[in-house]
Structures are given as structure tokens and as C-alpha cells.
Design an enzyme around this catalytic site. Sequence first.
Site, PDB file in Angstrom:
ATOM      1  N   CYS A   1       0.827  -1.199   0.000  1.00  0.00           N
ATOM      2  CA  CYS A   1       0.000   0.000   0.000  1.00  0.00           C
ATOM      3  C   CYS A   1       0.867   1.257   0.000  1.00  0.00           C
ATOM      4  O   CYS A   1       1.967   1.267   0.536  1.00  0.00           O
ATOM      5  CB  CYS A   1      -0.884   0.043   1.244  1.00  0.00           C
ATOM      6  SG  CYS A   1      -1.834  -1.440   1.470  1.00  0.00           S
TER       7      CYS A   1
ATOM      8  N   ARG B   1       4.780   0.277  -6.260  1.00  0.00           N
ATOM      9  CA  ARG B   1       4.768  -0.578  -5.071  1.00  0.00           C
ATOM     10  C   ARG B   1       3.767  -1.724  -5.213  1.00  0.00           C
ATOM     11  O   ARG B   1       3.815  -2.673  -4.438  1.00  0.00           O
ATOM     12  CB  ARG B   1       4.413   0.264  -3.832  1.00  0.00           C
ATOM     13  CG  ARG B   1       5.476   1.274  -3.479  1.00  0.00           C
ATOM     14  CD  ARG B   1       4.951   2.254  -2.451  1.00  0.00           C
ATOM     15  NE  ARG B   1       4.727   1.625  -1.169  1.00  0.00           N
ATOM     16  CZ  ARG B   1       5.523   1.752  -0.112  1.00  0.00           C
ATOM     17  NH1 ARG B   1       6.601   2.490  -0.210  1.00  0.00           N
ATOM     18  NH2 ARG B   1       5.246   1.168   1.014  1.00  0.00           N
TER      19      ARG B   1
ATOM     20  N   TRP C   1      -3.117  -2.624  -1.503  1.00  0.00           N
ATOM     21  CA  TRP C   1      -2.731  -3.968  -1.943  1.00  0.00           C
ATOM     22  C   TRP C   1      -3.441  -4.897  -0.969  1.00  0.00           C
ATOM     23  O   TRP C   1      -3.081  -4.971   0.206  1.00  0.00           O
ATOM     24  CB  TRP C   1      -1.213  -4.101  -1.861  1.00  0.00           C
ATOM     25  CG  TRP C   1      -0.656  -5.333  -2.480  1.00  0.00           C
ATOM     26  CD1 TRP C   1      -0.327  -5.509  -3.794  1.00  0.00           C
ATOM     27  CD2 TRP C   1      -0.303  -6.554  -1.812  1.00  0.00           C
ATOM     28  NE1 TRP C   1       0.194  -6.766  -3.979  1.00  0.00           N
ATOM     29  CE2 TRP C   1       0.218  -7.431  -2.783  1.00  0.00           C
ATOM     30  CE3 TRP C   1      -0.390  -6.994  -0.488  1.00  0.00           C
ATOM     31  CZ2 TRP C   1       0.656  -8.710  -2.478  1.00  0.00           C
ATOM     32  CZ3 TRP C   1       0.041  -8.280  -0.190  1.00  0.00           C
ATOM     33  CH2 TRP C   1       0.558  -9.115  -1.178  1.00  0.00           C
TER      34      TRP C   1
ATOM     35  N   ASN D   1      -1.198   1.926   5.872  1.00  0.00           N
ATOM     36  CA  ASN D   1      -0.309   0.929   5.274  1.00  0.00           C
ATOM     37  C   ASN D   1       0.155   0.032   6.414  1.00  0.00           C
ATOM     38  O   ASN D   1       0.618   0.526   7.433  1.00  0.00           O
ATOM     39  CB  ASN D   1       0.884   1.662   4.628  1.00  0.00           C
ATOM     40  CG  ASN D   1       1.805   0.710   3.890  1.00  0.00           C
ATOM     41  OD1 ASN D   1       1.481  -0.463   3.722  1.00  0.00           O
ATOM     42  ND2 ASN D   1       2.936   1.219   3.442  1.00  0.00           N
ATOM     43  N   GLY D   2       0.032  -1.290   6.259  1.00  0.00           N
ATOM     44  CA  GLY D   2       0.444  -2.208   7.330  1.00  0.00           C
ATOM     45  C   GLY D   2      -0.700  -3.149   7.667  1.00  0.00           C
ATOM     46  O   GLY D   2      -1.658  -3.278   6.890  1.00  0.00           O
TER      47      GLY D   2
ATOM     48  N   GLU E   1      18.247 -16.490  -9.362  1.00  0.00           N
ATOM     49  CA  GLU E   1      17.819 -15.124  -9.640  1.00  0.00           C
ATOM     50  C   GLU E   1      17.264 -14.996 -11.060  1.00  0.00           C
ATOM     51  O   GLU E   1      16.263 -14.313 -11.286  1.00  0.00           O
ATOM     52  CB  GLU E   1      18.996 -14.162  -9.404  1.00  0.00           C
ATOM     53  CG  GLU E   1      18.739 -12.710  -9.725  1.00  0.00           C
ATOM     54  CD  GLU E   1      17.597 -12.072  -8.938  1.00  0.00           C
ATOM     55  OE1 GLU E   1      17.083 -12.682  -7.975  1.00  0.00           O
ATOM     56  OE2 GLU E   1      17.188 -10.965  -9.326  1.00  0.00           O
TER      57      GLU E   1
ATOM     58  N   LYS F   1      13.499 -13.766 -11.868  1.00  0.00           N
ATOM     59  CA  LYS F   1      13.179 -12.634 -12.762  1.00  0.00           C
ATOM     60  C   LYS F   1      12.169 -13.076 -13.799  1.00  0.00           C
ATOM     61  O   LYS F   1      11.196 -12.392 -14.080  1.00  0.00           O
ATOM     62  CB  LYS F   1      14.430 -12.114 -13.484  1.00  0.00           C
ATOM     63  CG  LYS F   1      15.399 -11.281 -12.715  1.00  0.00           C
ATOM     64  CD  LYS F   1      14.907  -9.943 -12.250  1.00  0.00           C
ATOM     65  CE  LYS F   1      14.212 -10.039 -10.943  1.00  0.00           C
ATOM     66  NZ  LYS F   1      14.892  -9.861  -9.719  1.00  0.00           N
TER      67      LYS F   1
ATOM     68  N   GLU G   1       8.648 -13.733 -12.318  1.00  0.00           N
ATOM     69  CA  GLU G   1       8.026 -12.489 -11.833  1.00  0.00           C
ATOM     70  C   GLU G   1       7.424 -11.655 -12.945  1.00  0.00           C
ATOM     71  O   GLU G   1       6.324 -11.142 -12.812  1.00  0.00           O
ATOM     72  CB  GLU G   1       9.105 -11.597 -11.198  1.00  0.00           C
ATOM     73  CG  GLU G   1       9.404 -11.857  -9.777  1.00  0.00           C
ATOM     74  CD  GLU G   1      10.402 -10.838  -9.271  1.00  0.00           C
ATOM     75  OE1 GLU G   1      10.075 -10.144  -8.317  1.00  0.00           O
ATOM     76  OE2 GLU G   1      11.515 -10.720  -9.840  1.00  0.00           O
TER      77      GLU G   1
ATOM     78  N   HIS H   1      18.811 -35.372  -9.724  1.00  0.00           N
ATOM     79  CA  HIS H   1      18.020 -35.805  -8.566  1.00  0.00           C
ATOM     80  C   HIS H   1      16.555 -35.396  -8.698  1.00  0.00           C
ATOM     81  O   HIS H   1      15.852 -35.317  -7.697  1.00  0.00           O
ATOM     82  CB  HIS H   1      18.637 -35.237  -7.287  1.00  0.00           C
ATOM     83  CG  HIS H   1      20.048 -35.690  -7.090  1.00  0.00           C
ATOM     84  ND1 HIS H   1      20.363 -36.937  -6.625  1.00  0.00           N
ATOM     85  CD2 HIS H   1      21.223 -35.075  -7.361  1.00  0.00           C
ATOM     86  CE1 HIS H   1      21.688 -37.069  -6.580  1.00  0.00           C
ATOM     87  NE2 HIS H   1      22.223 -35.941  -7.028  1.00  0.00           N
TER      88      HIS H   1
ATOM     89  N   LYS I   1       6.357  -3.941  -4.369  1.00  0.00           N
ATOM     90  CA  LYS I   1       7.776  -3.606  -4.366  1.00  0.00           C
ATOM     91  C   LYS I   1       8.390  -3.782  -2.992  1.00  0.00           C
ATOM     92  O   LYS I   1       9.500  -4.254  -2.857  1.00  0.00           O
ATOM     93  CB  LYS I   1       7.964  -2.172  -4.864  1.00  0.00           C
ATOM     94  CG  LYS I   1       9.421  -1.719  -4.935  1.00  0.00           C
ATOM     95  CD  LYS I   1      10.184  -2.501  -5.984  1.00  0.00           C
ATOM     96  CE  LYS I   1      11.667  -2.143  -6.033  1.00  0.00           C
ATOM     97  NZ  LYS I   1      12.431  -3.184  -6.757  1.00  0.00           N
TER      98      LYS I   1
HETATM   99  C1  F6R Z   1      12.400  -9.660  -6.794  1.00  0.00           C
HETATM  100  C2  F6R Z   1      12.272  -8.733  -5.700  1.00  0.00           C
HETATM  101  C3  F6R Z   1      11.933  -9.291  -4.367  1.00  0.00           C
HETATM  102  C4  F6R Z   1      12.734  -8.560  -3.279  1.00  0.00           C
HETATM  103  C5  F6R Z   1      12.288  -9.015  -1.889  1.00  0.00           C
HETATM  104  C6  F6R Z   1      13.089  -8.347  -0.802  1.00  0.00           C
HETATM  105  O1  F6R Z   1      12.692  -9.018  -7.988  1.00  0.00           O
HETATM  106  O2  F6R Z   1      12.424  -7.559  -5.852  1.00  0.00           O
HETATM  107  O3  F6R Z   1      12.144 -10.650  -4.308  1.00  0.00           O
HETATM  108  O4  F6R Z   1      14.083  -8.814  -3.467  1.00  0.00           O
HETATM  109  O5  F6R Z   1      10.935  -8.710  -1.723  1.00  0.00           O
HETATM  110  O6  F6R Z   1      12.943  -6.973  -0.862  1.00  0.00           O
HETATM  111  P1  F6R Z   1      13.975  -5.998  -0.185  1.00  0.00           P
HETATM  112  O7  F6R Z   1      15.276  -6.160  -0.900  1.00  0.00           O
HETATM  113  O8  F6R Z   1      13.380  -4.643  -0.373  1.00  0.00           O
HETATM  114  O9  F6R Z   1      14.083  -6.407   1.251  1.00  0.00           O
END
Ligand code: F6R
Length: 612
Positions: free
Chosen positions: A2, A27, A74, A100-101, A483, A487, A490, A506, A607
Site C-alpha cells: 500500500c 509498489r 494492496w 499501510n500495514g 535469480e 526474474k 516475476e 536428482h 515492491k
Molecule cells: C524480486 C524482488 C523481491 C525482493 C524481496 C526483498 O525481484 O524484488 O524478491 O528482493 O521482496 O525486498 P527488499 O530487498 O526490499 O528487502
Amino acid sequence: MCGVVGYIGSKEAAPILIDGLQRLEYRGYDSAGIAVLNGSKITSRKEVGRLANLEKMLAADPVKGTRGIGHTRWATHGAPSQINSHPHSSSDGSIAVVHNGIIENYAELRDELSAKGHKFLSETDTEVVPHLIEQSLKDGAKSPVEAIQRTLKRLRGAYALGILFRTEPDAIYCARKGSPLIIGLGEKENFIASDVPAIINRIKKAIYLNDGEMAVVRADSVEICTMEGVAVTPVIKEISFKAEAAECAGFETFMLKEIHEQPRILRAMLEKHVSADGKIDIGSDLKPDYFRKLNRIMIVSCGTAYHAGMYGKLLLENLTGIAVETDLASEFRYRDPKIDPGTLIIPVSQSGETADTLASIRMAKEWGCKILAICNVEGSSVVRESDAVFFTNCGPEIGVASTKAYTAQLMAFALFSLYVAGVRGNLTPEQIKSYLADLQEVPDAVHYVIQKKDEIQAISEKHHDGPSSLYLGRKFNYPTALEGALKNKEISYQHAEGYAAGEMKHGPIALINDALPVICICTKTSDEVYEKMLSNIKEVEARSGRIIAVATEGDTEIAKLAGDIIYVPEVRDEFTPIVNVVGLQLLAYYAARARGTDIDKPRNLAKSVTVE
Ligand code: F6R
């Protein structure tokens, strides 16, 4: 997650709130709303879906007033719907709240308030807040501030709150615990926001509210106090990045812009932390002697930052001989990791607000551990709660999928590992210079990979349409495989698995057929695992898998096996992940583009994950 924004001044509030919410769109959200105060009237507008829907509603039915609060939601408690959207109001409509929270004890508060005659309209946890404030006033609180203080004492969980009172036409109120909130300072106008980028175009200075504090924000003043009523002298900070840093700068998406920023950011990190005579300064308050005596490190983080932590573990173990563990913060906080006060905890976080990472820090502090964070956002909760910080300094990362923050985290680990190896005497000054000389080549190598984006796009377009893909890597590039897969899933929504290549036999080998793209990270250096990767690739080939290799420029062996190759320049083994991942970022990017997804704001993602 949010987003919260608020304005008080002499301009019309609604357009300012909408602009701020647009800047917070990254976000992640599923509905939005604003409340504007005009004289003693509060008017709200809320709509499901993109902000454009709310804008349409406002165009058809405008709201006037020069104070207001806004929110992008959100969904956590209750589906995305107009009724569940914020702002929420008290029974008599005299108080409006954005939040927010998560209010963890909302169910019991709701029961208590319902018994007193309060009627709830939504399924949200937030709605208890305006009702509690209203009840506090009924129960004798002498002012809005006292009513808010009484309310905050009843709330369990996390919150950043923006509050309007019909009876207080010249103030907006805010409070925080666990979720970030800043007060932006303008000329005869002030703002509140959950994040600097929301108002970066309007302010140069801000106050970062601390946990447990609330504020009365007027057009020309800000008063801060704790929830116990103790006055707090505000600390005003200059905002260190420019508005352009949070804009697309001609790129089609923020993610593409951020991928392109990586060479510059990596160079800047090297310039900042490495002196001309090859000394590394990690900018931390922890003294060399602390690192000399250190015998255990625990790295905690989530998502992409967890992959950075995995790399950090490999490098630190390799270069410093210290025992290093890494864990997902969401797991770490619920296990019994037998940590003693001598363990250094390294939380890694782009946003500095990730709930599980923060909870891990708090736990480790209770055990008496020192905390050295790797973080990107100044003033964030991780930064404030850590003993020392290695800043990644990559400016605001707006694309939901992390790119530049990841490579900056890897660079931070590279510099930190070399620093620790130096102070402990694991490496001689000459050896460190040699590593640093190799590290200096990394930004150019990253630039080179970015220049190959058209070739990478062509590869993506051949393989994006299948249901799944498999990413394989070993040793330093095992985290790269994870990673790359993250990506891809996502942003392109194609299922992707990252695996340690040695684990393929395995289980995942059963998936391989001629429809499965297998992305093999197989850069050729002196590394012992190159040959092993080749064997794994042969196993994929024998089962007709579609091999896409990330390989070192000039590697002819791999050309005999792989259908498609992303060639990258040769860099030292230890630093290959910083270069290789950029090829995978672009591969995912163009797959997402071909699949027509919303790259900067992928569905369901937020985000910064400020709730568990
Ligand atoms: C993936 C991504 C998330 C963040 C994770 C941790 O692209 O951005 O997996 O890496 O939510 O977020 P931070 O780094 O802000 O603690």
C-alpha cells in the site's frame, strides 16, 4: 505494498494526491482512494483497479479542498473492492484514515466497537482505526492528538497512518509503527508519504518519522510527539536524489532503465569505496578489530536479496575463512539458529522495509548481535535499526523486479569480502589489489552485455512461449540461476525453476524434453565447475532440451552443444555472477515483453513487502 500520501497547503489537494499515488504505483496495488477536507467537510472517492479509474471518477465528479490524504491498496484483509478501499471513515464520517500495514488485533477491536454500536462497512483491518479514534473522543479524549494516542496504544501490528478530522480544517495527522512514513517539507505546504519518490518532485527536505511517533502536520509547521505524548525534536534531512532518478528517462519501462543504470552504479560504488592506492573503505562504524575477531556471519534476506546473500556467503567463505550461513528471513525468524552475540548479522534489503528482514534484525539484536546491513534506502527501518550500513546507493528502484539493487548488493559483498579478507590477513595487499583490478573490469563487462540486448531479445522471442523453463548454475552462479528464474517468473509469468546443476539428476531431469528451455550458466574461466557444467549440458542435450547457454566470449566448446548462446566477457570467477545475471535480466525482460505483461508492475507483486 500500500502507498500513503497526504497534502496540506494552498493548492488543490486532489491532483497532488493523484500525482503522488501515481509515483507510488510501482509498489503494487489493486485499488485506490482519496479523501479531501474542505472547511468542515470530508469528501472521499475510491475506485478498484488502476489509478486511471479513480482519475476518471474524479474528472466526472471532482472534489475541492486544499488538504487531503490518498492511498493505493494492496489487498490483505478483504478482496479489492470499492468498499474495502481506503480511506475508511468513522461512523459519523468525521474522521478519515488511510493505512499501510496490518492491524493484527483488528478482530477483537471490531467486536468491542460493534458492541458499542459502531457499524463497519468493509472487511478490512484498517476500519477499526477511525472507529477507535471516534470512540476515544466519545470516551473523553480532549483533542484529536489525545484520541490518536489512545488509539495507537490499542493497536497491535504495523501501521503508517494518515488521518483527517472534520473538526480540524488546518491539520493532517499521521503516525507510524513498523511501516515507513515521511513528512515532506515544502514552502507553506507540507506532505506525508510512505516513500520519498511519491513527493520527490515537490520537496527537498523531509523528516523520517520514527516508530511510535505521530505528527500534526500543518501548512507551515510540523509537531511530532510519541504516543505517550512526549514532544520530539524533528530531524530534517536533505533528500539525496533528484526527481529525475524516479522517472523513466526515455526508456520504455523503469526496469529497462534500471538495467541500463547498472554499469554506472557499479563504477560509482568502486569509486566510492576503493581509494587510488587500493584501500577499501566500507563506510561502516564497525572497526577492523571487530572483523579480526569475528568467527561467524549470518546473512538474512528475502527474494532477490536472498540470492545476493547466497553469493555473499560463497564469497565470504572463500575469501575470509569465516563460517557464513545464509537464510530466508521468513524462515530464520521462526527457527532456533543457535546464534551467539559474537555472530555478525547481515540483513540485505533494497527497500529496507521488508517485514521478515526487519523481524530478523530485531530478534538478533535481542541476542546481542551486531547488525551490518546492506541496504539501498537511506532513512529506512533496516538502516535505522542496524549498527552499521553498507549503502548500495543505486537511487530509487521503481521497477518491481529488482535489477540494479541486486548487482549493487553483489558488488557490496565483493567489496566487503575483500575488506574483511584484508583486515584479517587472509589476503595480502598485493592479492587484494589483483582482485580489485579484476573487479574494476566488471562495470564494462556489464555494459557489454547490455549492448547485446537485441541478440538477447531474439533468443527470448524464440523461447518465451512454453509453459516452463529451467535455470542451472553451479557454485558462484547457483544464486545466478535462482535469480534468473525468479526474474523470469516475476515479470513474464512463465513458470521457471532455478536449480543447482548438480541436483538436476536428482529430479528436474524428468522435466527435460524438446519444449523445455534450459538456461545453463557456464562461463569459462579457471573455475573447477566449468567442466561439470559442460557435463550437465550434455545430459540436457541427450534428452533434447533446448539449451540456452550463458558463456564466455570465444568459448567454442559450448557452441557445439547450445542452441542459443548469450556471450559475456571473461571476468574473474568470483565476479562472474555480477555480469551473468544481466544477461538473464534481459532474457526475462524480453520474454515478458513478448508475452505482453505489465513489466514494471507485475500482477500480485508489491515492491516492498511490509507485511509478513
Ligand atoms: C524480486 C524482488 C523481491 C525482493 C524481496 C526483498 O525481484 O524484488 O524478491 O528482493 O521482496 O525486498 P527488499 O530487498 O526490499 O528487502
